[in-house]
Design an enzyme around this catalytic site. Structure first.
Site, PDB file in Angstrom:
ATOM      1  N   LYS A   1      47.848  44.967  38.981  1.00  0.00           N
ATOM      2  CA  LYS A   1      48.946  45.374  39.883  1.00  0.00           C
ATOM      3  C   LYS A   1      50.421  45.526  39.147  1.00  0.00           C
ATOM      4  O   LYS A   1      50.305  44.477  38.220  1.00  0.00           O
ATOM      5  CB  LYS A   1      48.935  44.471  40.958  1.00  0.00           C
ATOM      6  CG  LYS A   1      49.139  44.638  42.463  1.00  0.00           C
ATOM      7  CD  LYS A   1      48.957  43.529  43.342  1.00  0.00           C
ATOM      8  CE  LYS A   1      49.814  43.837  44.561  1.00  0.00           C
ATOM      9  NZ  LYS A   1      49.474  42.775  45.570  1.00  0.00           N
TER      10      LYS A   1
ATOM     11  N   ARG B   1      53.934  38.562  60.149  1.00  0.00           N
ATOM     12  CA  ARG B   1      55.403  38.873  60.519  1.00  0.00           C
ATOM     13  C   ARG B   1      55.156  39.814  61.800  1.00  0.00           C
ATOM     14  O   ARG B   1      54.347  39.779  62.653  1.00  0.00           O
ATOM     15  CB  ARG B   1      56.212  39.501  59.513  1.00  0.00           C
ATOM     16  CG  ARG B   1      56.356  38.579  58.493  1.00  0.00           C
ATOM     17  CD  ARG B   1      56.987  39.092  57.220  1.00  0.00           C
ATOM     18  NE  ARG B   1      56.056  39.846  56.570  1.00  0.00           N
ATOM     19  CZ  ARG B   1      56.013  40.554  55.466  1.00  0.00           C
ATOM     20  NH1 ARG B   1      56.887  40.502  54.633  1.00  0.00           N
ATOM     21  NH2 ARG B   1      54.637  41.146  55.315  1.00  0.00           N
TER      22      ARG B   1
HETATM   23  O1  PNS Z   1      51.540  38.542  48.866  1.00  0.00           O
HETATM   24  P1  PNS Z   1      50.546  39.646  49.028  1.00  0.00           P
HETATM   25  O2  PNS Z   1      50.460  40.827  47.846  1.00  0.00           O
HETATM   26  O3  PNS Z   1      50.109  40.317  50.380  1.00  0.00           O
HETATM   27  O4  PNS Z   1      49.043  38.886  48.866  1.00  0.00           O
HETATM   28  C1  PNS Z   1      47.701  39.397  48.791  1.00  0.00           C
HETATM   29  C2  PNS Z   1      46.487  38.731  48.242  1.00  0.00           C
HETATM   30  C3  PNS Z   1      46.875  37.977  46.844  1.00  0.00           C
HETATM   31  C4  PNS Z   1      46.352  37.714  49.417  1.00  0.00           C
HETATM   32  C5  PNS Z   1      45.045  39.543  48.010  1.00  0.00           C
HETATM   33  O5  PNS Z   1      45.517  40.945  47.588  1.00  0.00           O
HETATM   34  C6  PNS Z   1      44.018  39.043  47.729  1.00  0.00           C
HETATM   35  O6  PNS Z   1      43.487  38.181  48.261  1.00  0.00           O
HETATM   36  N1  PNS Z   1      43.615  39.306  46.462  1.00  0.00           N
HETATM   37  C7  PNS Z   1      42.788  39.025  45.937  1.00  0.00           C
HETATM   38  C8  PNS Z   1      41.248  39.788  46.073  1.00  0.00           C
HETATM   39  C9  PNS Z   1      40.866  39.332  47.273  1.00  0.00           C
HETATM   40  O7  PNS Z   1      39.915  38.311  47.552  1.00  0.00           O
HETATM   41  N2  PNS Z   1      40.801  40.452  48.178  1.00  0.00           N
HETATM   42  C10 PNS Z   1      40.390  40.228  49.577  1.00  0.00           C
HETATM   43  C11 PNS Z   1      39.259  40.394  49.846  1.00  0.00           C
HETATM   44  S1  PNS Z   1      38.361  41.629  49.162  1.00  0.00           S
END
Ligand code: PNS
Length: 162
Positions: A42, A91
């Site tokens: 990312k 939000r």
């Molecule tokens: O602040 P963000 O970018 O909205 O956070 C997103 C986050 C980090 C919570 C999400 O991308 C995440 O959990 N990533 C790790 C991989 C994961 O577990 N994805 C969800 C299930 S596949």
């Protein structure tokens, strides 16, 4: 047993909306672990070190909050840290579909970890890291939307224009 939640996110950078969720989350959980995603795939504006530093500086007023980093699945990290909850803020309606999908997937992956949503404070309804970066990039003011340390660091990133 103490109630622990992880609060996962990119925090690129932390906003006042995030701090509001943490502050209110601490009324529900004994401890919150702010978990910064390190995913190298990312693209972030701030390096991991910068994101940690800004979170640490903004989090001084809270006790019972830890800052950590993770990669891989959020539910795996939650299990590894013995957290019962994943804290997320909601939000506008536009967040809902993504958050709903992620919460259901996380539940499918691990039924022991519960996602807890807190509705954002009205003041922060339009505050997001992305919109803040965009405004700051083109010289818009972001005062009052982010902690002072973030305001300063963004100004430095964009050549003092915000
Ligand atoms: O602040 P963000 O970018 O909205 O956070 C997103 C986050 C980090 C919570 C999400 O991308 C995440 O959990 N990533 C790790 C991989 C994961 O577990 N994805 C969800 C299930 S596949």
């Amino acid at each position: 047993m103490p109630k622990v939640a992880i609060y996962p996110g990119s925090f690129d950078p932390v906003t006042n909306g995030h701090l509001d969720i943490i502050e209110r989350g601490l009324k529900l959980f004994d401890r919150i672990i702010v978990a910064i995603l390190t995913n190298p795939g990312k693209k972030f504006l701030f390096t991991l070190e910068e994101r940690i530093e800004m979170l640490e500086a903004s989090m001084k007023k809270f006790s019972n909050v830890e800052i950590d980093t993770f990669d891989g699945l959020t539910v795996d990290y939650a299990a590894q840290r013995n957290a019962q909850g994943i804290l997320r803020g909601l939000r506008a309606l536009s967040d809902f579909e993504y958050e709903f999908q992620m919460a259901l997937m996380n539940r499918r992956l691990n039924r022991e970890v519960q996602t807890v949503f807190l509705m954002t404070g009205l003041r922060w309804i339009y505050t997001s890291s992305s919109i803040i970066k965009e405004a700051a990039q083109f010289g818009g003011t972001i005062k009052g939307m982010v902690p002072p340390v973030v305001e300063k660091r963004i100004k430095e990133k964009f050549g003092g224009q915000s």
